[in-house]
Write a protein that holds these residues in place. Structure first.
Motif, PDB file in Angstrom:
ATOM      1  N   PHE A 159       0.817  -1.214   0.000  1.00 23.61           N
ATOM      2  CA  PHE A 159       0.000   0.000   0.000  1.00 23.61           C
ATOM      3  C   PHE A 159       0.851   1.265   0.000  1.00 23.61           C
ATOM      4  O   PHE A 159       0.459   2.276  -0.579  1.00 23.61           O
ATOM      5  CB  PHE A 159      -0.979   0.021   1.177  1.00 23.61           C
ATOM      6  CG  PHE A 159      -2.217  -0.766   0.906  1.00 23.61           C
ATOM      7  CD1 PHE A 159      -3.065  -0.418  -0.133  1.00 23.61           C
ATOM      8  CD2 PHE A 159      -2.549  -1.866   1.669  1.00 23.61           C
ATOM      9  CE1 PHE A 159      -4.200  -1.154  -0.402  1.00 23.61           C
ATOM     10  CE2 PHE A 159      -3.681  -2.600   1.409  1.00 23.61           C
ATOM     11  CZ  PHE A 159      -4.509  -2.243   0.374  1.00 23.61           C
ATOM     12  N   PHE A 216      -3.634  -7.685  -4.899  1.00 18.40           N
ATOM     13  CA  PHE A 216      -4.447  -8.888  -5.073  1.00 18.40           C
ATOM     14  C   PHE A 216      -3.627 -10.128  -4.723  1.00 18.40           C
ATOM     15  O   PHE A 216      -4.052 -10.981  -3.964  1.00 18.40           O
ATOM     16  CB  PHE A 216      -4.858  -8.946  -6.543  1.00 18.40           C
ATOM     17  CG  PHE A 216      -6.193  -9.535  -6.771  1.00 18.40           C
ATOM     18  CD1 PHE A 216      -7.320  -8.783  -6.569  1.00 18.40           C
ATOM     19  CD2 PHE A 216      -6.317 -10.836  -7.209  1.00 18.40           C
ATOM     20  CE1 PHE A 216      -8.554  -9.325  -6.785  1.00 18.40           C
ATOM     21  CE2 PHE A 216      -7.553 -11.376  -7.431  1.00 18.40           C
ATOM     22  CZ  PHE A 216      -8.674 -10.618  -7.224  1.00 18.40           C
ATOM     23  N   ASP A 272      -6.637  -4.518  11.300  1.00 17.84           N
ATOM     24  CA  ASP A 272      -5.417  -3.732  11.168  1.00 17.84           C
ATOM     25  C   ASP A 272      -5.804  -2.261  11.303  1.00 17.84           C
ATOM     26  O   ASP A 272      -6.384  -1.677  10.391  1.00 17.84           O
ATOM     27  CB  ASP A 272      -4.807  -4.019   9.792  1.00 17.84           C
ATOM     28  CG  ASP A 272      -3.445  -3.409   9.644  1.00 17.84           C
ATOM     29  OD1 ASP A 272      -2.567  -4.098   9.139  1.00 17.84           O
ATOM     30  OD2 ASP A 272      -3.258  -2.233  10.029  1.00 17.84           O
ATOM     31  N   LEU A 330      -4.740   0.639   8.498  1.00 17.24           N
ATOM     32  CA  LEU A 330      -5.381   0.519   7.186  1.00 17.24           C
ATOM     33  C   LEU A 330      -6.888   0.615   7.316  1.00 17.24           C
ATOM     34  O   LEU A 330      -7.562   1.175   6.451  1.00 17.24           O
ATOM     35  CB  LEU A 330      -4.982  -0.801   6.521  1.00 17.24           C
ATOM     36  CG  LEU A 330      -3.518  -0.938   6.144  1.00 17.24           C
ATOM     37  CD1 LEU A 330      -3.284  -2.245   5.427  1.00 17.24           C
ATOM     38  CD2 LEU A 330      -3.084   0.201   5.258  1.00 17.24           C
ATOM     39  N   LEU A 371      -7.688   4.180   7.390  1.00 21.42           N
ATOM     40  CA  LEU A 371      -7.276   4.907   6.186  1.00 21.42           C
ATOM     41  C   LEU A 371      -8.207   4.610   4.999  1.00 21.42           C
ATOM     42  O   LEU A 371      -8.431   5.477   4.155  1.00 21.42           O
ATOM     43  CB  LEU A 371      -5.837   4.516   5.837  1.00 21.42           C
ATOM     44  CG  LEU A 371      -5.089   5.378   4.841  1.00 21.42           C
ATOM     45  CD1 LEU A 371      -5.002   6.802   5.360  1.00 21.42           C
ATOM     46  CD2 LEU A 371      -3.701   4.824   4.595  1.00 21.42           C
ATOM     47  N   VAL A 413     -10.725   1.708  -5.865  1.00 15.84           N
ATOM     48  CA  VAL A 413     -10.620   0.260  -5.700  1.00 15.84           C
ATOM     49  C   VAL A 413      -9.521  -0.088  -4.698  1.00 15.84           C
ATOM     50  O   VAL A 413      -9.659  -1.021  -3.909  1.00 15.84           O
ATOM     51  CB  VAL A 413     -10.398  -0.447  -7.053  1.00 15.84           C
ATOM     52  CG1 VAL A 413      -9.091  -0.085  -7.661  1.00 15.84           C
ATOM     53  CG2 VAL A 413     -10.473  -1.932  -6.887  1.00 15.84           C
ATOM     54  N   LEU A 414      -8.453   0.727  -4.647  1.00 15.95           N
ATOM     55  CA  LEU A 414      -7.397   0.465  -3.669  1.00 15.95           C
ATOM     56  C   LEU A 414      -7.933   0.622  -2.248  1.00 15.95           C
ATOM     57  O   LEU A 414      -7.618  -0.180  -1.367  1.00 15.95           O
ATOM     58  CB  LEU A 414      -6.225   1.413  -3.902  1.00 15.95           C
ATOM     59  CG  LEU A 414      -5.339   1.053  -5.076  1.00 15.95           C
ATOM     60  CD1 LEU A 414      -4.318   2.123  -5.302  1.00 15.95           C
ATOM     61  CD2 LEU A 414      -4.656  -0.264  -4.818  1.00 15.95           C
ATOM     62  N   ILE A 460     -10.100  -2.423  -1.422  1.00 13.11           N
ATOM     63  CA  ILE A 460      -9.287  -3.596  -1.073  1.00 13.11           C
ATOM     64  C   ILE A 460      -8.689  -3.417   0.317  1.00 13.11           C
ATOM     65  O   ILE A 460      -8.661  -4.338   1.131  1.00 13.11           O
ATOM     66  CB  ILE A 460      -8.149  -3.801  -2.089  1.00 13.11           C
ATOM     67  CG1 ILE A 460      -8.692  -3.952  -3.503  1.00 13.11           C
ATOM     68  CG2 ILE A 460      -7.340  -5.019  -1.748  1.00 13.11           C
ATOM     69  CD1 ILE A 460      -7.612  -4.045  -4.525  1.00 13.11           C
ATOM     70  N   MET A 461      -8.230  -2.184   0.586  1.00 16.36           N
ATOM     71  CA  MET A 461      -7.616  -1.894   1.872  1.00 16.36           C
ATOM     72  C   MET A 461      -8.606  -2.167   3.014  1.00 16.36           C
ATOM     73  O   MET A 461      -8.287  -2.861   3.976  1.00 16.36           O
ATOM     74  CB  MET A 461      -7.216  -0.413   1.880  1.00 16.36           C
ATOM     75  CG  MET A 461      -6.159  -0.037   2.863  1.00 16.36           C
ATOM     76  SD  MET A 461      -5.964   1.740   2.855  1.00 16.36           S
ATOM     77  CE  MET A 461      -4.616   1.981   1.757  1.00 16.36           C
ATOM     78  N   TRP A 517      -9.431  -5.938   3.374  1.00 16.23           N
ATOM     79  CA  TRP A 517      -8.371  -6.745   3.984  1.00 16.23           C
ATOM     80  C   TRP A 517      -8.193  -6.391   5.460  1.00 16.23           C
ATOM     81  O   TRP A 517      -8.061  -7.278   6.302  1.00 16.23           O
ATOM     82  CB  TRP A 517      -7.052  -6.537   3.243  1.00 16.23           C
ATOM     83  CG  TRP A 517      -5.987  -7.429   3.773  1.00 16.23           C
ATOM     84  CD1 TRP A 517      -5.778  -8.727   3.440  1.00 16.23           C
ATOM     85  CD2 TRP A 517      -5.016  -7.105   4.776  1.00 16.23           C
ATOM     86  NE1 TRP A 517      -4.736  -9.234   4.170  1.00 16.23           N
ATOM     87  CE2 TRP A 517      -4.254  -8.264   4.996  1.00 16.23           C
ATOM     88  CE3 TRP A 517      -4.734  -5.952   5.503  1.00 16.23           C
ATOM     89  CZ2 TRP A 517      -3.214  -8.301   5.919  1.00 16.23           C
ATOM     90  CZ3 TRP A 517      -3.707  -5.980   6.416  1.00 16.23           C
ATOM     91  CH2 TRP A 517      -2.954  -7.148   6.612  1.00 16.23           C
ATOM     92  N   LEU A 530     -13.149  -9.598   2.917  1.00 18.44           N
ATOM     93  CA  LEU A 530     -12.073  -9.909   1.976  1.00 18.44           C
ATOM     94  C   LEU A 530     -12.644 -10.388   0.648  1.00 18.44           C
ATOM     95  O   LEU A 530     -12.202  -9.967  -0.420  1.00 18.44           O
ATOM     96  CB  LEU A 530     -11.149 -10.966   2.585  1.00 18.44           C
ATOM     97  CG  LEU A 530      -9.888 -11.238   1.785  1.00 18.44           C
ATOM     98  CD1 LEU A 530      -9.052  -9.990   1.678  1.00 18.44           C
ATOM     99  CD2 LEU A 530      -9.070 -12.344   2.410  1.00 18.44           C
ATOM    100  N   ALA A 547     -13.990  -7.441  -1.188  1.00 18.43           N
ATOM    101  CA  ALA A 547     -12.928  -6.609  -1.727  1.00 18.43           C
ATOM    102  C   ALA A 547     -12.332  -7.242  -2.976  1.00 18.43           C
ATOM    103  O   ALA A 547     -12.067  -6.553  -3.964  1.00 18.43           O
ATOM    104  CB  ALA A 547     -11.839  -6.399  -0.673  1.00 18.43           C
ATOM    105  N   MET A 548     -12.163  -8.574  -2.946  1.00 18.24           N
ATOM    106  CA  MET A 548     -11.554  -9.221  -4.115  1.00 18.24           C
ATOM    107  C   MET A 548     -12.478  -9.194  -5.315  1.00 18.24           C
ATOM    108  O   MET A 548     -12.045  -8.973  -6.439  1.00 18.24           O
ATOM    109  CB  MET A 548     -11.156 -10.639  -3.767  1.00 18.24           C
ATOM    110  CG  MET A 548      -9.953 -10.600  -2.857  1.00 18.24           C
ATOM    111  SD  MET A 548      -9.165 -12.135  -2.534  1.00 18.24           S
ATOM    112  CE  MET A 548     -10.122 -13.278  -3.344  1.00 18.24           C
ATOM    113  N   ALA A 582     -12.275  -5.686  -6.701  1.00 18.09           N
ATOM    114  CA  ALA A 582     -11.050  -5.428  -7.470  1.00 18.09           C
ATOM    115  C   ALA A 582     -11.165  -6.042  -8.856  1.00 18.09           C
ATOM    116  O   ALA A 582     -10.908  -5.373  -9.866  1.00 18.09           O
ATOM    117  CB  ALA A 582      -9.849  -5.996  -6.731  1.00 18.09           C
ATOM    118  N   ALA A 583     -11.588  -7.313  -8.915  1.00 22.52           N
ATOM    119  CA  ALA A 583     -11.697  -7.989 -10.205  1.00 22.52           C
ATOM    120  C   ALA A 583     -12.676  -7.241 -11.105  1.00 22.52           C
ATOM    121  O   ALA A 583     -12.425  -7.026 -12.293  1.00 22.52           O
ATOM    122  CB  ALA A 583     -12.146  -9.425 -10.000  1.00 22.52           C
ATOM    123  N   VAL A 628     -11.305  -3.550 -12.168  1.00 21.16           N
ATOM    124  CA  VAL A 628     -10.193  -3.633 -13.113  1.00 21.16           C
ATOM    125  C   VAL A 628     -10.691  -4.088 -14.485  1.00 21.16           C
ATOM    126  O   VAL A 628     -10.252  -3.595 -15.516  1.00 21.16           O
ATOM    127  CB  VAL A 628      -9.095  -4.565 -12.555  1.00 21.16           C
ATOM    128  CG1 VAL A 628      -8.071  -4.871 -13.607  1.00 21.16           C
ATOM    129  CG2 VAL A 628      -8.434  -3.925 -11.368  1.00 21.16           C
TER     130      VAL A 628
END
Lengths: 164, 369
Positions: free
Chosen positions: A33, A72, B81, B84, B87, B129-130, B133-134, B137, B145, B148-149, B152-153, B156
């Motif tokens: 990140f 990913f 976490d 993250l 954030l 998207v970042l 995912i952040m 996760w 999770l 998020a995955m 992302a898929a 993108v």
């Protein structure tokens, strides 16, 4: 100090600081990140150099494409915290010599080169059309060849991922 | 417009900050209206009344909801976490807000009149998207999770057809500047790109001339298809139904924001609404003439009142944007959610080949004409 200078130092700080985290963090996800901030900082530096197309391309390809795929991959790994990434085999003396020579060369280049400094900013508004024209005239062959190389890479990746 | 704010405030730094925050004020106001619109339209599509108790006809419901979000306890899961987790909502909203910098609200009101406006817009839209995912996760939750995955898929993949669709219009204009794209559509709704683009020569601000004549009607079916591709991909990029599999309630509880509560959830929510307006406004700018009025002339120009012209521009941008936001709500209560494989089939085997074919055909016609 002008405003541009202050902005330059902020971007430089962001780039170097986050790059340090990428290298030294023991958490793979943090590394991935903070790479985002490194890319952002570099894009900012490109903007200050009036390379606007390069800056946005940097965002598009590195942040939007490569980084997302990288994160990913990292997320799917089993353990991401406290992983010993550095290899156990350490040769201190050869490493010192290699790093020293590299650093020396860079410092030499830095101090010996006659850097071209422009007075004021060049009157270029946008580099997009110039890059576009150059790509389809003078640099057509390299452009097409790199396209073919990427195509081959995609075909190879699809072949490897195929179910047998 | 920028000069006007500078004159009004006097201090350069303060004026710049005000200039940067203006779209935020717009987003906040719009979000309040859109939340109510979403609740009310959802009820009407399902033959219900919707919120009726808070204020007359329930119009204070969004304020009550926002207050509730602000007062709620801020819960961070023990095994999450922390850095993250905190954030992620910020990054998601920053990604959405950064794109507003180049969105032209009126002829005199655009945050940054970039020559690369359209390209910048496509590039920064991948920031969200970042953050997603952040958050997914960092929540340390399997549903988060998975959401998020999936997200992302999905994002993108759908970036490819949406960017290609926008580039088709950029190819016709010969510029990536959003103001140039709007200028090319001046003179009434028949010059909009959804109806084939300009029908007579247009001079851009840079001095470049777009040669066009009545024969541009050949582009009408092609650009109509381009618009459909863009709008579908935009729906997928904003995670709206029928493409809301990253947060599909029936499968993933809440998807990537399962663990979020209070104002952090509110940030995700705001980012989604900001993104909805953003993609709608981009559709309006690129295909429906942006801040141009449908009949080509404005009251402000006719009466020679610049302020009125500005307000009219903002009105048309907002009106066109709101219309496409409404269409999104409409689709949400009309279509069922797609499966993951159907989603990928739709993108890679339908939209991407179609958009590439359209780009080739339109490019060919632009070159030979």
């Amino acid at each position: 100090m002008e405003l541009t200078d202050i902005i330059f130092y902020i971007f430089a700080l962001v780039t170097i600081g986050s790059a340090m985290i990428v290298v030294f963090s023991r958490n793979l996800v943090y590394s991935a990140f903070s790479l985002m901030f490194t890319f952002l900082g570099v894009a900012g530096l490109y903007v200050l150099l009036l390379a606007d197309f390069l800056a946005v391309t940097q965002l598009m390809i590195y942040v939007g494409g490569i980084l997302v795929l990288m994160i990913f991959g990292v997320m799917l790994t089993h353990r991401v915290v406290n992983v010993e990434i550095s290899s156990g085999a350490m040769r201190v003396i050869p490493a010192t010599i290699v790093v020293g020579v590299f650093l020396g060369t860079l410092l030499l280049v830095l101090t010996r080169t006659k850097w071209m400094v422009m007075e004021g900013s060049p009157d270029v508004i946008g580099t997009t059309s110039m890059i576009g024209t150059a790509l389809v005239t003078d640099y057509l062959l390299p452009f097409e060849v790199s396209g073919v190389v990427l195509l081959v890479a995609i075909v190879a990746a699809a072949f490897m991922a195929r179910k047998r | 417009m920028e000069q006007f704010i500078h004159d009004l405030i006097g201090n350069d730094l303060l004026a710049t900050i005000v200039w940067c925050v203006l779209p935020l004020v717009f987003i906040l106001g719009y979000a309040i209206v859109a939340i109510l619109a979403e609740m009310k339209s959802a009820s009407w599509f399902q033959d219900r009344l919707g919120p009726m108790r808070t204020g007359p006809w329930g119009i204070f419901q969004p304020f009550a909801d926002v207050l509730k979000l602000l007062m709620k306890e801020d819960i961070v899961p023990a095994r999450a976490d922390k850095i993250l987790f905190n954030l992620a909502p910020v990054i998601v909203f920053v990604g959405a807000y950064a794109a507003f910098a180049v969105l032209p609200f009126a002829s005199e009101y655009v945050g940054a009149d970039l020559n690369l406006g359209l390209f910048y817009l496509i590039a920064v839209s991948s920031f969200g998207v970042l953050g997603i995912i952040m958050g997914g996760w960092a929540s340390n939750n399997k549903y988060s999770l998975l959401g998020a995955m999936r997200s992302a898929a999905q994002i993108v993949s759908y970036e490819v057809p949406s960017a290609t669709a926008l580039l088709i219009v950029a190819m016709m204009v010969g510029s990536l500047n959003l103001q140039d794209i709007i200028t090319a559509q001046s003179g009434g709704f028949w010059n909009w790109f959804i109806l084939g683009g300009p029908k007579s020569d247009v001079v851009l601000a840079s001095g470049a001339v777009i040669h066009a004549d009545i024969g541009n009607f050949v582009f009408l079916p092609l650009l109509l298809a381009t618009f459909v591709i863009y709008y579908l991909s935009a729906l997928a990029e904003t995670n709206r139904t029928p493409f809301d599999i990253p947060e599909g309630e029936s499968e993933l509880v809440g998807g990537y924001h399962t663990e979020y509560s209070g104002m952090k959830f509110g940030m995700f929510f705001m980012a989604e609404y900001a993104n909805m307006f953003l993609v709608s406004a981009v559709a309006a700018v690129v295909f429906f003439g942006g801040w141009q009025s449908p009949w080509g002339i404005t009251l402000g120009e006719a009466l020679d009142i610049p302020v009125l012209t500005l307000l009219e521009g903002v009105f048309w941008t907002a009106a066109k944007g709101f219309f496409f936001v409404f269409v999104m709500m409409w689709l949400r209560w009309t279509l069922p959610r797609l499966r993951v494989d159907q989603l990928m089939y739709m993108c890679w085997k339908v939209l991407i080949p179609a958009s590439f074919a359209l780009a080739l055909v339109v490019g060919f016609i632009v070159v030979i004409r």
